[in-house]
Write a protein that holds these residues in place. Structure first.
Motif, PDB file in Angstrom:
ATOM      1  N   LEU A 186      11.176 -32.652 -38.953  1.00 61.55           N
ATOM      2  CA  LEU A 186      10.959 -31.469 -38.117  1.00 61.55           C
ATOM      3  C   LEU A 186      12.056 -31.331 -37.061  1.00 61.55           C
ATOM      4  O   LEU A 186      12.437 -30.217 -36.695  1.00 61.55           O
ATOM      5  N   ALA A 187      12.558 -32.473 -36.588  1.00 60.49           N
ATOM      6  CA  ALA A 187      13.677 -32.416 -35.633  1.00 60.49           C
ATOM      7  C   ALA A 187      14.901 -31.795 -36.297  1.00 60.49           C
ATOM      8  O   ALA A 187      15.581 -30.939 -35.715  1.00 60.49           O
ATOM      9  N   ASP A 188      15.200 -32.208 -37.533  1.00 59.51           N
ATOM     10  CA  ASP A 188      16.327 -31.629 -38.273  1.00 59.51           C
ATOM     11  C   ASP A 188      16.118 -30.132 -38.487  1.00 59.51           C
ATOM     12  O   ASP A 188      17.049 -29.332 -38.348  1.00 59.51           O
ATOM     13  N   PHE A 189      14.874 -29.761 -38.838  1.00 59.32           N
ATOM     14  CA  PHE A 189      14.577 -28.350 -39.071  1.00 59.32           C
ATOM     15  C   PHE A 189      14.800 -27.526 -37.808  1.00 59.32           C
ATOM     16  O   PHE A 189      15.410 -26.456 -37.843  1.00 59.32           O
ATOM     17  N   GLN A 190      14.313 -28.019 -36.664  1.00 63.45           N
ATOM     18  CA  GLN A 190      14.437 -27.234 -35.437  1.00 63.45           C
ATOM     19  C   GLN A 190      15.872 -27.183 -34.926  1.00 63.45           C
ATOM     20  O   GLN A 190      16.267 -26.208 -34.284  1.00 63.45           O
ATOM     21  N   HIS A 191      16.665 -28.199 -35.223  1.00 64.21           N
ATOM     22  CA  HIS A 191      18.086 -28.128 -34.870  1.00 64.21           C
ATOM     23  C   HIS A 191      18.760 -26.985 -35.626  1.00 64.21           C
ATOM     24  O   HIS A 191      19.664 -26.329 -35.112  1.00 64.21           O
ATOM     25  N   GLU A 192      18.317 -26.758 -36.860  1.00 65.63           N
ATOM     26  CA  GLU A 192      18.909 -25.696 -37.675  1.00 65.63           C
ATOM     27  C   GLU A 192      18.315 -24.332 -37.357  1.00 65.63           C
ATOM     28  O   GLU A 192      19.004 -23.316 -37.417  1.00 65.63           O
ATOM     29  N   PHE A 193      17.016 -24.312 -37.019  1.00 67.63           N
ATOM     30  CA  PHE A 193      16.327 -23.042 -36.755  1.00 67.63           C
ATOM     31  C   PHE A 193      15.723 -23.105 -35.345  1.00 67.63           C
ATOM     32  O   PHE A 193      14.527 -23.297 -35.175  1.00 67.63           O
ATOM     33  N   ALA A 194      16.587 -22.935 -34.377  1.00 71.66           N
ATOM     34  CA  ALA A 194      16.191 -23.166 -32.982  1.00 71.66           C
ATOM     35  C   ALA A 194      15.168 -22.154 -32.479  1.00 71.66           C
ATOM     36  O   ALA A 194      14.465 -22.420 -31.501  1.00 71.66           O
ATOM     37  N   LYS A 195      15.072 -20.997 -33.118  1.00 72.13           N
ATOM     38  CA  LYS A 195      14.146 -19.970 -32.644  1.00 72.13           C
ATOM     39  C   LYS A 195      12.730 -20.147 -33.192  1.00 72.13           C
ATOM     40  O   LYS A 195      11.829 -19.399 -32.821  1.00 72.13           O
ATOM     41  N   VAL A 196      12.548 -21.117 -34.065  1.00 78.46           N
ATOM     42  CA  VAL A 196      11.225 -21.371 -34.627  1.00 78.46           C
ATOM     43  C   VAL A 196      10.476 -22.362 -33.737  1.00 78.46           C
ATOM     44  O   VAL A 196      11.005 -23.402 -33.360  1.00 78.46           O
ATOM     45  N   GLN A 197       9.258 -22.019 -33.408  1.00 83.04           N
ATOM     46  CA  GLN A 197       8.391 -22.926 -32.654  1.00 83.04           C
ATOM     47  C   GLN A 197       7.489 -23.657 -33.635  1.00 83.04           C
ATOM     48  O   GLN A 197       6.921 -23.051 -34.552  1.00 83.04           O
ATOM     49  N   LEU A 198       7.346 -24.961 -33.474  1.00 82.48           N
ATOM     50  CA  LEU A 198       6.555 -25.783 -34.387  1.00 82.48           C
ATOM     51  C   LEU A 198       5.279 -26.256 -33.708  1.00 82.48           C
ATOM     52  O   LEU A 198       5.298 -26.643 -32.542  1.00 82.48           O
ATOM     53  N   LYS A 199       4.185 -26.235 -34.458  1.00 82.22           N
ATOM     54  CA  LYS A 199       2.938 -26.829 -33.985  1.00 82.22           C
ATOM     55  C   LYS A 199       2.441 -27.770 -35.073  1.00 82.22           C
ATOM     56  O   LYS A 199       2.149 -27.338 -36.191  1.00 82.22           O
ATOM     57  N   LEU A 200       2.338 -29.061 -34.755  1.00 82.64           N
ATOM     58  CA  LEU A 200       1.904 -30.078 -35.706  1.00 82.64           C
ATOM     59  C   LEU A 200       0.517 -30.572 -35.322  1.00 82.64           C
ATOM     60  O   LEU A 200       0.301 -31.034 -34.206  1.00 82.64           O
ATOM     61  N   VAL A 201      -0.425 -30.462 -36.265  1.00 80.55           N
ATOM     62  CA  VAL A 201      -1.795 -30.942 -36.071  1.00 80.55           C
ATOM     63  C   VAL A 201      -2.012 -32.116 -37.017  1.00 80.55           C
ATOM     64  O   VAL A 201      -1.719 -32.018 -38.214  1.00 80.55           O
ATOM     65  N   VAL A 202      -2.526 -33.239 -36.491  1.00 83.30           N
ATOM     66  CA  VAL A 202      -2.691 -34.455 -37.294  1.00 83.30           C
ATOM     67  C   VAL A 202      -4.171 -34.813 -37.390  1.00 83.30           C
ATOM     68  O   VAL A 202      -4.900 -34.781 -36.393  1.00 83.30           O
ATOM     69  N   GLY A 203      -4.614 -35.161 -38.583  1.00 84.85           N
ATOM     70  CA  GLY A 203      -5.988 -35.597 -38.815  1.00 84.85           C
ATOM     71  C   GLY A 203      -6.081 -36.220 -40.191  1.00 84.85           C
ATOM     72  O   GLY A 203      -5.050 -36.486 -40.822  1.00 84.85           O
ATOM     73  N   ASP A 204      -7.287 -36.457 -40.697  1.00 91.91           N
ATOM     74  CA  ASP A 204      -7.373 -37.037 -42.029  1.00 91.91           C
ATOM     75  C   ASP A 204      -7.095 -35.958 -43.082  1.00 91.91           C
ATOM     76  O   ASP A 204      -7.067 -34.759 -42.790  1.00 91.91           O
ATOM     77  N   SER A 205      -6.881 -36.390 -44.323  1.00 91.06           N
ATOM     78  CA  SER A 205      -6.438 -35.474 -45.371  1.00 91.06           C
ATOM     79  C   SER A 205      -7.435 -34.347 -45.621  1.00 91.06           C
ATOM     80  O   SER A 205      -7.052 -33.179 -45.767  1.00 91.06           O
ATOM     81  N   LEU A 206      -8.712 -34.679 -45.683  1.00 92.80           N
ATOM     82  CA  LEU A 206      -9.731 -33.663 -45.945  1.00 92.80           C
ATOM     83  C   LEU A 206      -9.780 -32.636 -44.823  1.00 92.80           C
ATOM     84  O   LEU A 206      -9.889 -31.433 -45.062  1.00 92.80           O
ATOM     85  N   GLU A 207      -9.692 -33.109 -43.594  1.00 94.93           N
ATOM     86  CA  GLU A 207      -9.702 -32.197 -42.444  1.00 94.93           C
ATOM     87  C   GLU A 207      -8.528 -31.230 -42.512  1.00 94.93           C
ATOM     88  O   GLU A 207      -8.665 -30.028 -42.246  1.00 94.93           O
TER      89      GLU A 207
END
Length: 311
Positions: free
Chosen positions: A109-130
């Motif tokens: 995601l760091a590599d992605f945002q370096h390339e696409f600086a105008k994109v905002q990322l939101k990462l949500v972490v939980g178990d696979s089913l959730e």
């Protein structure tokens, strides 16, 4: 109207007028005024404040679902007519189970945002089913998880392999053995992940293929995270199985082993809504993650404990 709907979805994502204003580069009163304008246009109250939290009203829940659908359709329209613009922008909502979310995706995601600086990322972490449920309910655009989910609503694409390694406390009676069989572990306490995790599903499927199940073992602890498992193994609560990806160089206080003639593998998968195109920025992120794969974990398994890994 589209701008008001975008603002509304961002306020819900951020749970804060102030944070939304900061991301948009405007004042907090401007965001409040725009939200009030949207409520006036619709003739309903969308958000209520309870303490420091923002809570959706029943009407707000409906508007949020429809707003996401409208915005997704708008992105799809722009993509189809070729006017999405040369630079990606917008919000990518990404879900992930614990191993991809905590150990594999941050660097990508760091590599992605370096390339696409105008994109905002939101990462949500939980178990696979959730996370699969969040994709189904459109709470995230796509997810990277440790199980395959294929249904009328969901589609899974294989990403890469992972291997579960046996880890023992350093003082465990089996830690000095050159070869460890699964049957050797039966008398000793075992630590497992919670139900719903791809990690646990992979272990259960391997055991089922050998005519065994978790109740055949002495379960001492069910833990909700890999770090909890690591620390519990170090504290001598029992042995466990940990993803090779999560071990890295932080296995101090444990012995990392392979079982004799048994290899516990599971795949990581990219999960999306079936028959529903991703928004432009999310599709670009999806494609970049999909194309960044490690080498596959070899199918054959070695024997004996591996050398201690120090921090």
């Amino acid at each position: 109207m589209l701008d008001l709907l975008k603002l509304f979805t961002q306020v819900v994502e951020e749970q804060s007028f102030t944070a939304t204003a900061r991301h948009l580069g405007v004042s907090q009163p401007a965001v409040s005024n725009q939200m009030r304008a949207l409520e006036d246009k619709l003739g309903v109250k969308l958000l209520l404040r309870r303490g420091k939290a923002l809570v959706l009203t029943a009407e707000g829940e409906i508007v949020l679902r429809q707003a996401r659908r409208i915005l997704d359709n708008w992105d799809e329209l722009l993509e189809q007519i070729g006017t999405a613009g040369p630079e990606c922008s917008g919000l990518v909502r990404l879900g992930a189970s614990h191993i991809p979310g905590e150990y594999l995706l941050p660097a990508l995601l760091a590599d992605f945002q370096h390339e696409f600086a105008k994109v905002q990322l939101k990462l949500v972490v939980g178990d696979s089913l959730e996370m699969a449920n969040k994709v189904s309910e459109r709470e995230v655009d796509f997810a990277v998880v440790g199980s395959s989910f294929d249904s009328e609503k969901l589609a899974s694409e294989f990403w890469q392999w992972d291997e579960l390694m046996l880890v023992l406390p350093e003082g465990h009676p089996l830690a000095g053995q050159r070869e460890i069989r699964l049957s050797d572990l039966l008398p000793y306490p075992m630590i497992v992940r919670e139900e719903g995790s791809g990690h646990r599903r992979a272990l259960e499927e391997t055991l089922a293929g050998l005519g065994l199940s978790l109740p055949d073992f002495r379960i001492s602890l069910e833990a909700g995270s890999i770090e909890a498992i690591k620390n519990s193994v170090r504290a001598d609560l029992g042995y466990s199985f940990i993803s090779r990806s999560a071990l890295g160089v932080s296995a101090e206080g444990m012995r990392v082993c392979r079982l004799q003639d048994i290899n516990i593998r599971r795949g990581f998968y990219l999960v999306t809504q079936r028959h529903k195109p991703l928004p432009v920025s999310s599709q670009v992120c999806y494609t970049q993650i999909r194309n960044c794969k490690r080498s596959a974990v070899p199918a054959e398994s070695g024997t004996g404990c591996l050398p201690r890994i120090k921090d």
